[in-house]
Motif scaffolding. Structure first.
Motif, short mmCIF file in Angstrom:
data_model
loop_
_atom_site.label_atom_id
_atom_site.label_comp_id
_atom_site.label_asym_id
_atom_site.label_seq_id
_atom_site.Cartn_x
_atom_site.Cartn_y
_atom_site.Cartn_z
N CYS A 57 0.84 -1.18 0.00
CA CYS A 57 0.00 0.00 0.00
C CYS A 57 0.89 1.25 0.00
O CYS A 57 1.79 1.37 0.84
CB CYS A 57 -0.90 0.00 1.23
N TYR A 87 0.11 4.10 0.97
CA TYR A 87 -0.26 4.96 2.08
C TYR A 87 0.29 4.47 3.42
O TYR A 87 0.74 5.26 4.23
CB TYR A 87 -1.79 5.09 2.19
N CYS A 108 -6.73 -4.03 -2.61
CA CYS A 108 -7.35 -3.37 -1.47
C CYS A 108 -6.45 -3.54 -0.25
O CYS A 108 -5.93 -4.63 0.01
CB CYS A 108 -8.72 -3.99 -1.21
N CYS A 109 -6.27 -2.47 0.51
CA CYS A 109 -5.47 -2.53 1.73
C CYS A 109 -6.38 -2.90 2.91
O CYS A 109 -7.34 -2.19 3.18
CB CYS A 109 -4.80 -1.19 1.99
N CYS A 130 -5.82 0.29 5.84
CA CYS A 130 -6.35 1.65 5.67
C CYS A 130 -7.53 1.72 4.70
O CYS A 130 -8.08 2.79 4.48
CB CYS A 130 -5.24 2.61 5.26
N LYS A 131 -7.90 0.57 4.11
CA LYS A 131 -9.09 0.45 3.26
C LYS A 131 -9.00 1.24 1.94
O LYS A 131 -10.00 1.53 1.33
CB LYS A 131 -10.36 0.88 4.01
N LYS A 132 -7.78 1.56 1.49
CA LYS A 132 -7.61 2.21 0.20
C LYS A 132 -7.64 1.14 -0.89
O LYS A 132 -7.26 0.00 -0.67
CB LYS A 132 -6.28 2.96 0.12
#
Length: 76
Positions: free
Chosen positions: A3, A5, A57-58, A61-63
């Motif tokens: 991810c 992020y 999908c992470c 962090c749900k990104k």
């Protein structure tokens, strides 16, 4: 894939949508882009045909990351 992020390992999966569009206009609600509207993802399949877009999908962090290079777009 990590991810960008939070550096957590992302899960590969599929976004299922019979028809989807990512556009630069928040308030346009039609199923097709307008003539001068910019769009990065446009799935043109009929509503009765299943469609899927590979994505990541992470879980932390749900990104979500979607590579839109293979789909109809008008970004330059």
């Amino acid at each position: 894939m990590k991810c960008p992020y939070c550096e957590t390992a992302m899960m590969k999966g599929y976004l299922h949508a019979p028809r989807a569009i990512w556009r630069d206009n928040e308030y346009h609600t039609g199923l097709s882009p307008r003539k001068n509207e910019k769009y990065a993802l446009f799935l043109r399949l009929p509503l009765v045909t299943p469609n899927r877009v590979e994505s990541y999908c992470c879980p932390k962090c749900k990104k979500m990351i979607i590579d839109t290079a293979e789909y109809a777009n008008n970004l330059e």
